[in-house]
Design an enzyme around this catalytic site. Structure first.
Site, short mmCIF file in Angstrom:
data_model
loop_
_atom_site.label_atom_id
_atom_site.label_comp_id
_atom_site.label_asym_id
_atom_site.label_seq_id
_atom_site.Cartn_x
_atom_site.Cartn_y
_atom_site.Cartn_z
N CYS A 146 18.48 13.55 35.71
CA CYS A 146 18.80 12.21 36.19
C CYS A 146 18.65 11.23 35.04
CB CYS A 146 17.83 11.81 37.29
SG CYS A 146 17.91 12.89 38.73
N GLY A 186 23.82 12.61 35.20
CA GLY A 186 23.95 12.94 36.62
C GLY A 186 25.14 12.22 37.22
N ASN A 216 13.16 10.82 37.25
CA ASN A 216 13.83 11.87 36.48
C ASN A 216 12.81 12.98 36.21
OD1 ASN A 216 14.90 12.09 32.99
ND2 ASN A 216 15.31 13.47 34.69
N GLY A 217 13.16 14.21 36.63
CA GLY A 217 12.26 15.35 36.44
C GLY A 217 12.06 16.08 37.75
N TYR A 232 21.05 19.59 24.01
CA TYR A 232 22.25 19.41 24.82
C TYR A 232 22.31 18.14 25.66
CZ TYR A 232 25.62 19.94 28.52
OH TYR A 232 26.63 19.71 29.39
#
Ligand code: SF4
Length: 453
Positions: free
Chosen positions: A9, A35, A109-110, A249
């Site tokens: 995210c 996302g 996020n996570g 990435y």
């Protein structure tokens, strides 16, 4: 990336900035690569929170003046790929709740490695979950701890366990926090006299904000009309475990993440890959767009030209972001086309940053040969990915990972390659010198610092 793992995210938060919602929407555009399933923005104005969220891209959700419904000079925003919980409207963020401290909007996020245990405990003490997203745990912890003052909110973050970067909007404050291991990135910046936080600095560039610094692992920032206050909620901080796949990435090449520029890091990986795994070929072909930086480094180190032998259809999107295997395979077919005149009669080495499920790459060897390539080799600028991630990246099952299921020889045959080589883990982490042990490498090493509960 072979296009088959999920992003997590992206977050943004602003405080004391005119037109906060519009700037949050702009920033989310820059973070869209993190996302694409859903997006949302919450603002705070005159003691009340406002929220617009929905399924789809930022451009679709915030293109017709929707930010006009979001008054105030404080905002948080979120783009989501569902790594925990399903892809549906209820799970879209920011999540909004009401507790002793008033309204609270949260974006995360996570993945919380301890989510199962925390959820069990919270339900046992009467909590009623409205979503299937682990992020909702933060709201329940806020309520249970009656976390109104900053110190009590800090306690919530100390209870949650990794992995998280979070922005939390209250009526009078913006709060940003990063778990003690620092798995996910979070940076702090200035916009005029106001404050901005975001997953990556590319969001700052988009809105003209200035980068200040990383938010530290285990740090909670409280931004209010009194200024910006830093609290340490972690006590004794563990050795950091910053997600190395962010640099390999996930993060945009032009961002600054964990103090590194991903484009330059990927080039360094490419150069090292050339030293470890040279290929005797005529041209280097990057797998677009993810392999571009590593291929440039690889080609430069071997003094071989790199060519655009594959062209990506940018209107398909990143295939790993499409949920469901069928959708991914269909997206992959549409994704890359060979430039026949570039590869014809030549020995080609394809370079990518990583190879996870192999769905994108499984047909490339065949397609390049069909277009006239004499030899097709492949080099991957990270080690074989054999283990799942528990910290917010969606390759959760061993059986989905190509390098877990097959030996390197089997993968080479399966992908119809003349040779296949990966960057070594030791070589890759060695690029960080004395900081080499401050990154998470679990998906390559199988050694986990934090175990799911
Ligand atoms: S296991 Fe891999 S993807 Fe997950 S946090 Fe660690 S380095 Fe990142």
């Amino acid at each position: 990336m072979d296009g088959q793992i999920h992003e997590e995210c992206g977050l943004i938060g602003l405080f004391g900035v005119d037109g906060a919602a519009s700037l949050a929407a702009l920033g989310l555009h820059a973070l869209q690569h993190r996302g694409q399933e859903s997006a949302g923005i919450a603002t705070s104005n005159a003691g009340k929170l406002h929220l617009v969220k929905g399924m789809g891209l930022v451009s679709a959700l915030f293109s017709k003046g929707e930010t006009g419904q979001l008054p105030g000079d404080a905002a948080i925003g979120h783009v989501r790929y569902s790594t925990a919980g399903g892809s549906n409207f209820a799970n879209a963020q920011p999540l909004l709740g009401r507790y002793t401290g008033g309204e609270a909007a949260l974006a995360h996020n996570g993945n919380l490695a301890w989510a199962a245990r925390l959820q069990r405990d919270l339900c046992a003490s009467g909590a009623l979950f409205q979503t299937t997203a682990d992020s909702e745990i933060f709201l329940h912890l806020l309520a249970r701890e009656q976390a109104v003052d900053d110190e009590a909110i800090a306690r919530v973050f100390s209870l949650a366990g990794p992995a998280f970067s979070v922005v939390l909007l209250l009526a009078d404050r913006l709060i940003a926090a990063r778990d003690p291991y620092g798995y996910r990135p979070l940076v702090l910046g200035r916009s005029g006299s106001g404050w901005v936080v975001a997953s990556e600095t590319c969001a700052f560039d988009q809105i003209g904000a200035d980068y200040e610094r990383e938010i530290e692992p285990g740090e909670m920032l409280v931004v209010s009309s009194a200024g910006c206050r830093s609290l340490d909620f972690a006590g004794i901080r563990p050795r950091p475990a910053r997600c190395l796949l962010e640099l390999i990435y996930f993060a945009r090449p032009d961002s600054l993440v964990f103090g590194e520029t991903p484009h330059l890091f990927r080039q360094r990986c490419g150069r090292l890959l050339a030293a470890e795994q040279p290929a005797h070929v005529d041209i280097v072909v990057p797998i677009p767009d993810s392999g571009m930086s590593a291929a440039m480094g690889y080609a430069a180190a071997l003094n071989i030209p790199w060519e655009r032998g594959l062209i990506r259809n940018h209107y398909v999107g990143r295939s790993f972001i499409s949920p469901g295997q069928e959708a991914r395979v269909a997206a992959v077919r549409m994704k890359n086309n060979v430039v026949g005149e570039v590869v014809k009669g030549r020995r080609v080495v394809l370079v990518d940053d990583s190879l996870i499920r192999g769905t994108t790459t499984q047909t490339l060897g065949h397609v390049l040969r069909k277009a006239g390539a004499r030899e097709v080799h492949m080099r991957i600028a990270c080690p074989p990915t054999r283990y799942p991630c528990s910290y917010g990246v969606d390759f959760p099952r061993h059986e989905e990972l190509l390098a877990h299921k097959f030996s390197l020889g089997q993968i080479r045959e399966k992908l119809n390659l003349d040779s296949l080589g990966y960057l070594s883990l030791q070589g890759m982490t060695g690029l960080f010198g004395e900081k080499s042990d401050t990154f998470c490498t679990s998906c390559w090493s199988g050694e986990y610092r934090v175990h799911p509960e």
